[in-house]
Design an enzyme around this catalytic site. Sequence first.
Site, PDB file in Angstrom:
ATOM      1  N   ASP A  28     -24.055  32.045 -91.701  1.00 35.11           N
ATOM      2  CA  ASP A  28     -23.833  32.800 -90.856  1.00 35.11           C
ATOM      3  C   ASP A  28     -25.624  32.569 -90.398  1.00 35.11           C
ATOM      4  O   ASP A  28     -26.479  33.583 -90.155  1.00 35.11           O
ATOM      5  CB  ASP A  28     -23.410  33.795 -91.285  1.00 35.11           C
ATOM      6  N   HIS A  30     -26.968  31.332 -87.445  1.00 34.55           N
ATOM      7  CA  HIS A  30     -26.434  31.919 -85.596  1.00 34.55           C
ATOM      8  C   HIS A  30     -28.252  31.247 -84.803  1.00 34.55           C
ATOM      9  O   HIS A  30     -28.666  32.197 -84.014  1.00 34.55           O
ATOM     10  CB  HIS A  30     -26.138  33.451 -85.595  1.00 34.55           C
ATOM     11  N   ASP A  68     -21.165  28.583 -88.748  1.00 29.33           N
ATOM     12  CA  ASP A  68     -22.026  29.548 -88.035  1.00 29.33           C
ATOM     13  C   ASP A  68     -23.509  29.548 -88.507  1.00 29.33           C
ATOM     14  O   ASP A  68     -24.325  30.178 -88.266  1.00 29.33           O
ATOM     15  CB  ASP A  68     -21.479  31.041 -88.593  1.00 29.33           C
ATOM     16  N   HIS A 149     -17.717  30.969 -84.852  1.00 32.79           N
ATOM     17  CA  HIS A 149     -19.365  30.788 -83.523  1.00 32.79           C
ATOM     18  C   HIS A 149     -18.863  29.224 -83.342  1.00 32.79           C
ATOM     19  O   HIS A 149     -19.421  29.136 -82.012  1.00 32.79           O
ATOM     20  CB  HIS A 149     -19.825  31.240 -83.856  1.00 32.79           C
ATOM     21  N   HIS A 234     -14.141  30.283 -94.999  1.00 34.33           N
ATOM     22  CA  HIS A 234     -15.257  31.117 -93.698  1.00 34.33           C
ATOM     23  C   HIS A 234     -14.462  31.812 -92.603  1.00 34.33           C
ATOM     24  O   HIS A 234     -13.994  31.239 -91.874  1.00 34.33           O
ATOM     25  CB  HIS A 234     -16.386  30.100 -91.957  1.00 34.33           C
ATOM     26  N   HIS A 262     -18.874  34.190 -92.674  1.00 31.68           N
ATOM     27  CA  HIS A 262     -18.221  34.360 -92.156  1.00 31.68           C
ATOM     28  C   HIS A 262     -18.712  35.861 -92.311  1.00 31.68           C
ATOM     29  O   HIS A 262     -19.022  37.171 -91.097  1.00 31.68           O
ATOM     30  CB  HIS A 262     -16.898  34.804 -91.691  1.00 31.68           C
ATOM     31  N   HIS A 264     -20.954  39.559 -92.773  1.00 32.88           N
ATOM     32  CA  HIS A 264     -22.555  39.582 -93.168  1.00 32.88           C
ATOM     33  C   HIS A 264     -23.262  40.151 -93.877  1.00 32.88           C
ATOM     34  O   HIS A 264     -24.538  40.288 -94.473  1.00 32.88           O
ATOM     35  CB  HIS A 264     -23.076  39.935 -90.944  1.00 32.88           C
TER      36      HIS A 264
END
Length: 568
Positions: A28, A30, A68, A149, A234, A262, A264
């Site tokens: 994650d 991002h 992600d 995402h 995930h 996934h 956080h």
Amino acid sequence: MSEGETYHDNPSTDQDEESKIKILIASDIHLGYDELNQETGNDSFKTFEEILMIANSQDVDFILLAGDLFHKAQPSTNSLNRCIQLLRTHSLGNKEIQFEVKDSKTGEIMQFQVITNENKSEENYNFPINIDDDNIKVSHPVFAIHGCHDDVVNNLSAIDVLNSSGLVNYFGKWKDFCEVNLEPFIICKDKIKIALYGLSHIPDRKLFDLFANDKVNVKFPDQVNDFYNILTIHQNRIEKGKNNFIPVDMLPKFMNLIIWGHEHECKIDIEQCNDKMFITQPGSSIATSLNQSEAVRKHVGILEINIRPLIYKSIELNYDDENVEEFLTNSVIEMINEAKELLTGHSHQPTKPLIRLRVQYVNPDHLINTRRFGQKFDELIAKSEEILQFRKASRRNRQEKLRIDENILRNSKIDDDNNRVEDSVDEYFEKDKNKLSLFNFKCLSDVVRLLVDKDDQDGAEKVIQAQINAATEYFIEKLGDEESINIAHEFRENKSFDVHEKIFESLKVPKKNSKTAQNEDSDSDEDSDVVMIDGDKIKNRSLLKRPQDKPGTSSASKRGRGSSNNKR
């Protein structure tokens, strides 16, 4: 960011390095989150660079990303370019790779397929894994699954671009949502063998149903107990509505380690689920929302897999416990006996096990000198000074005696991540008084998902346009003055959802709460304003012309569907 509390800056001998695999795990990241913000727009890129620098400084064998990597399914040119720059800078180089990657079925060098648009006559390509590609020099390989995402849109993910360029090895990608065949590839170094499984994101309710109906087929290599089995996943780990998560007990029981992306909140310390299975949850690398779980300190993990037997246990001490040192000594002796059962008799296998006993305490008088404690086991255990790890019990653990109903507490918690906009759309339009007169409400909730989760405006427009085109053709064929309302309702019940299913199948986007998962290929060479329905092409025509206004009609009635009270 820190590497975690298990890092030791001690030089290793060549013999030590040959007998273990060292992996950096993260999830994650991002990339591109809030990238237009002048103050925080660079945070995700700086964090990713720090992760890659940690991998270099710790000299890991490879990097494993649990989904992600990008914040959007279709990242901006800036995000994609900066990601490529960072990977070229920190993962390429002349370092000798000391492990091999093999196909679990053939034992040959692993090749990852690059899928082009299946509906075109273009060829699909099989590229070797980048460490075996003569055209690329890799020092720290990256293996990645996609998340929710950066998942697949129109059959491709942004990770496909990195895979095609030789910068990332993309695995665990699924196209068939009727059945999942989970098969590993094998990583070998010296005598260590890892079976690495990847399960890129699948909508949680869909994956829950697949597990519940035995539609997830897990294949494992012969003599599975000779492998260290790792699953990278995930999905929702915390329950977020009925069947909208994956319970741990659904996962294959023979797995040794689950790397859970996934979620956080960082829970990097491994948690034991059963005799064999452990879970680590790296959490997000940056905060993408302002809540309590994001406020937990961020980490990446350094995972070391050693052929030396390792036994890990966690115990809790009560405040008034007595004879603590004797109790801990007996616990360690039991663990030594367990480790003996893991010896294979191979001449190269070290016989001294690694033992870690994690002790959660409340009373500070229970603390003892760990180095002195370990001296009594010098002849029996490797790294005996590291046997004990004391952790003060958190306030939450101490309050567990109250026996709070966790389900009630969880359901009462207000969490932005749990309140999905499309769920609210479904709930609103399912009520009889709010039902649409023309369209099936499912198309609206999926349009919302495309816009909110994926920022996919093109896909959303195609879904809406397909509904308009289908309605136009249907009314041209059947509309009559006396039965116009009944026909509109008939379209909503019989045709609207059908065309929504077909257009989503052509987009290759996983459907939310779909009753069936179809796998028919659509003809993408056709113009984008042509939709196939029941084998017929429906062309984009203008909406039906309204009948001529009758004498005496008011100006309000002439506004037609522009009126705020009309529903379509």
